[in-house]
Design a protein around this motif. Structure first.
Motif, PDB file in Angstrom:
ATOM      1  N   LEU A 125     -11.619   2.000   9.722  1.00 34.80           N
ATOM      2  CA  LEU A 125     -10.684   3.084  10.006  1.00 34.80           C
ATOM      3  C   LEU A 125      -9.634   2.668  11.023  1.00 34.80           C
ATOM      4  O   LEU A 125      -8.526   3.213  11.026  1.00 34.80           O
ATOM      5  N   LYS A 183      -7.755   6.403   6.831  1.00 35.17           N
ATOM      6  CA  LYS A 183      -8.090   7.822   6.972  1.00 35.17           C
ATOM      7  C   LYS A 183      -7.595   8.652   5.789  1.00 35.17           C
ATOM      8  O   LYS A 183      -8.364   9.441   5.228  1.00 35.17           O
ATOM      9  N   LEU A 221      -5.034  15.093  10.099  1.00 40.24           N
ATOM     10  CA  LEU A 221      -4.376  13.810   9.849  1.00 40.24           C
ATOM     11  C   LEU A 221      -2.859  13.942   9.880  1.00 40.24           C
ATOM     12  O   LEU A 221      -2.155  13.112  10.469  1.00 40.24           O
TER      13      LEU A 221
END
Length: 878
Positions: free
Chosen positions: A242, A249, A322
């Motif tokens: 990640l 993500k 996000l």
């Protein structure tokens, strides 16, 4: 015929598709062939209630019992249902299957197992058993529901066939019936979909338990082992994935969304009658809009739809997180100056110091003729702080745009971010603080610049603090680097200004872009002309030298009059701007007669140095070269005498090799009046007040110390002057009263020249208003030199020669060397008279003026001169 009458039992397949004659009411026109099902007959509308087609007639009793029996036999196979009704015994009560599950045995087994395993595994096993029981209950419920649907489908099929044979007119069913059997989905496939869904849901839990079990097994096997557990390794791998991959993500979120759509679609496919494609689409609608699940009917569909909607809300929350993080990161990147600069032919400044303001001002003035330019600043400071400090600078940028970026000049990625390969000039500023650390950082910056793969379009101008480090930087940078040693330049300027008062203002005008400065350009029309004629060929400029192509581009200051310009030679001039001058036809100039006045011989001088600098040994060497034999140099500072000698020797100075000066050491504090009064201040020809090494890190403290020393020295000198001399000189100074303190100090300034090294431009205004001292504004003059070399790197060779111990230098001459009192001459005629002494006159200051005029206009017009006037010339060092 009664419905209970016995008759031969037909085959099961035939009985399923054609009802047995034992329960069919006779038709007035019986014909068995007419009972064949016609596939073209369309399906009648579905009945709304099962009770609407029942009658009191006994001939439908068999049908009612068959329907009732079909409802009860949930667990019987289809072959038993297809058997003739005459063979069944309707009087025997059919017991409903018991759907309750006795879980007491499983619970006992779970607790028995919990006694053998640890506390963590007990909870895991109990959770697994409870999940298994719940899954079995759900599976049993869904299985019974599916069997009811199958039986209802069979009833409806029989009803359709009876209606086709004109036996039943109308059939009413209790529940809605799905489509024809040919289009019904496979029930086994639906059950398999549910099993797959639950299996996929439990797989992550089982994997986690397995990883935890393996990790505990490794720790228990070897307690002193330093091997990292498996769960930590997996967590590290996930974290690394990640962190390293920028799109990890969003990709993980996409995979989670697809998994939820697939699992939700399979679960819906198992609990509803819709097709798999429709269930997948319905699962996506639940994820996209959680309110869509409100239309679900039935326990199974509602439970699945709520689960999908809950997962959709989690995914939507993660997606918002996000997107919010991406936007915040982008805005933070813009705020902190991490975005890339897409520019070319810009000036790049690496670092931040007190000289940045003066440097930006000079670059703005230089770019004014181009309607402004682009200056990019890269420093290890916050972008907002840099922009705020630049906005506070009190000068006009004249159309120049200043772009700030936060980063380190030592990192190639940050250098590429500011388009270092496309910059036309790169200026490396010295840091405030320790000189060795600052030069070491400058050296590393030059190494980073030379490591740019794309190459550099422009040259590098490096500001250094110590002259000893210049060789190393040039060795690393090669031909790309031009160096400006700040302390060395200021030290030489202070020495020149101490020998010739008023020269500081001349250098300030020439180095800065506000007035006149040096320019080098080729003029083909001047080829074949002697330098004596070139001197008077520019009405708006003054030629000072030649860049000779025959000598590899070497710049020759003050060449001979007989030098003839060759093809490829360029002319060095002093002009207002690079587009304000051009050669013209030769004017008619009357050559004046030579005045036979010899230059006065150099006399020994007595100079005082107040303060200590790290390069004071270099200043002593320059003073020994400039001063006449028999001169004295007094050194007054708080450094102990023994340590002072050791520092001079470490700096490379051999006191025994000094030819023209004698060192006199005095120890004391320059801001204490008692220590200063012990010196013969009235007997010194020049006094140099240096920015002491102990406070040079702070410009304000250094200037405060220098200003206090200056005022104390002037006050002591004024007290020691005879009152009669003060009265005589009173009328020549300002409008101050006879007994004023500043007036006395101004009178004392006529007796000796005091040069103060000033770092802060605000202190300059105080000294200029008081008119009690000449000064050298070190930070501003160094910034001017950096800007000039950045605009044209060839100018650095000119400055190095003018500051060197040998060659040509800037000097101030008295008017009696070139003219007589009251004589009317043009500036061109004075230039030609000065050429008889191998000098180039670049300006003058009249006795009634406060500042000198460099490159004066109307050079061919005559004016009356006075012997009190002075001229600024470029001449060989005496």
């Amino acid at each position: 015929m009664s419905i209970d009458s016995e008759s031969p039992s037909p085959s099961p397949s035939r009985d399923w598709f054609f009802p047995s004659p034992s329960f069919i009411h006779p038709n007035p026109n019986p014909n068995p062939r007419r009972c064949v099902t016609n596939p073209r007959i369309s399906r009648p509308p579905k009945p709304s209630s099962f009770q609407s087609f029942s009658h009191s007639s006994s001939k439908y009793a068999g049908i009612r019992r068959r329907v009732e029996f079909a409802r009860r036999t949930e667990s019987l196979p289809a072959s038993n249902v297809a058997r003739p009704l005459s063979a069944q015994k309707p009087d025997v009560p059919v017991k409903k299957p018991d759907v309750s599950v006795d879980v007491s045995g499983e619970k006992k087994f779970a607790w028995a197992c919990a006694g053998r395993f640890g506390g963590r595994w007990r909870m895991a096993i109990l959770a697994a058993i409870l999940a298994t029981v719940l899954a079995s209950l759900l599976h049993k419920n869904f299985s019974l529901h599916n069997q009811i649907n199958v039986l209802q489908d069979q009833i409806y099929e029989l009803n359709m066939r009876l209606q086709t044979c004109n036996i039943l007119d109308y059939v009413d069913l209790t529940n809605p019936v799905p489509q024809e059997s040919d289009h019904l989905p496979n029930r086994n496939l639906k059950n398999m979909a549910l099993i797959i869904t639950f299996t996929l849901l439990f797989i992550p839990f089982l994997i986690f338990k397995y990883v935890d079990y393996v990790s505990k097994s490794r720790r228990s096997a070897d307690n002193i082992s330093e091997e990292v557990s498996l769960n930590k390794q997996l967590a590290y791998q996930v974290d690394a994935f990640l962190s390293v991959h920028p799109y990890a993500k969003p990709l993980a979120l996409l995979v989670a969304t697809l998994l939820l759509i697939c699992l939700g679609g399979l679960a819906l496919f198992g609990v509803t009658v819709d097709s798999l494609a429709d269930c997948l689409w319905l699962s996506w609608t639940y994820i996209a809009d959680s309110g869509n699940h409100a239309n679900s009917e039935g326990i199974g569909p509602r439970l699945v739809s709520v689960s999908i909607s809950f997962g959709g809300m989690l995914i939507f929350a993660m997606m918002l997180g996000l997107v919010s993080d991406a936007i915040s990161e982008k805005l933070d990147s813009l705020r902190k100056g991490r975005s890339e600069v897409v520019e070319q032919n810009h000036t790049l400044i690496l670092g931040w110091s007190d000289k940045l303001g003066s440097l930006l001002n000079q670059l703005s003035i230089a770019n004014e003729s181009l309607d402004g330019g682009i200056v990019v600043v890269l420093a290890e400071r916050d972008k907002e702080e840099m922009e705020l400090d630049i906005a506070k600078m009190e000068f006009d940028f004249r159309g120049t745009s200043v772009i700030c970026r936060s980063g380190s000049p030592l990192i190639l990625a940050d250098l590429k971010k500011v388009s270092v390969s496309k910059a036309r000039a790169i200026i490396v500023l010295a840091e405030d603080g320790n000189a060795d650390q600052s030069d070491a950082r400058a050296l590393r910056t030059v190494l980073s610049l030379t490591g740019v793969k794309e190459g550099l379009r422009g040259h590098i101008v490096v500001e250094l603090s110590d002259l000893d480090n210049e060789v190393l930087v040039k060795l690393v940078g090669g031909d790309l680097v031009e160096t400006v040693v700040a302390h060395d330049v200021i030290g030489r300027l202070m020495i020149q200004c101490a020998r010739q008062p008023g020269l500081a203002q001349i250098w300030e005008d020439i180095l800065g872009f506000e007035n006149c400065e040096f320019y080098i350009k080729r003029w083909p029309e001047l080829d074949g002309m002697q330098f004596e004629d070139v001197l008077i060929s520019f009405p708006d400029a003054i030629p000072c030298g030649i860049k000779a192509a025959a000598y590899g581009g070497k710049i020759i200051l003050n060449p001979d009059d007989s030098y003839i310009l060759q093809e490829g030679d360029e002319v060095l001039v002093i002009a207002e701007d690079d587009d304000t001058y051009a050669p013209a036809t030769l004017p008619m100039v009357k050559e004046a007669s030579f005045i036979h006045i010899a230059r006065p011989a150099r006399k020994p001088q007595k100079i005082l140095l107040c303060g200590w600098r790290r390069d004071i040994d270099d200043m002593i060497v320059v003073l020994d070269a400039f001063l006449a034999n028999g001169s004295e140099l007094w050194m007054f500072n708080d450094v102990p005498e023994k340590e002072r000698e050791r520092k001079l020797i470490d700096g490379g100075l051999d006191i025994n090799r000094l030819l023209n000066i004698t060192l006199v050491n005095r120890e004391g504090n320059a801001v204490i009046r008692r220590h200063l009064e012990s010196l013969p201040l009235e007997s010194f020809d020049s006094i140099l007040i240096l920015a002491d090494e102990s406070v040079e890190d702070s410009a304000i403290q250094a200037d405060s110390r220098s200003l206090a020393t200056l005022l104390l020295i002037r006050d002591i000198q004024a007290k020691r002057l005879p009152y009669r001399e003060a009265m005589v000189t009173q009328g020549h100074r300002g409008s101050f009263s006879q007994g004023s303190w500043i007036g006395e100090m101004q009178q004392a300034s006529d007796k000796s020249v005091i040069i103060s090294e000033i770092l802060d431009p605000r202190t300059k205004n105080l000294l200029s208003m008081s008119k009690i001292s000449d000064y050298v504004l070190s930070n501003e003059l160094v910034s001017m030199a950096l800007a000039m070399v950045a605009e044209d790197r060839q100018i650095n060779d000119v400055l190095e020669e003018l500051f060197a111990e040998e060659g040509n230098e800037m000097q101030i001459r008295q008017a009696n060397l070139y003219l007589r009192e009251g004589e009317e001459l043009s500036f061109y005629e004075i230039i030609l008279r000065a050429r008889q002494r191998r000098e180039i006159v670049i300006g003058y200051r009249q006795s009634s003026a406060e500042r000198a005029i460099i490159n004066p206009p109307a050079k061919n017009e005559k004016q009356r001169w006075s012997l009190k006037d002075v001229f600024v010339v470029i001449a060989e060092k005496e």
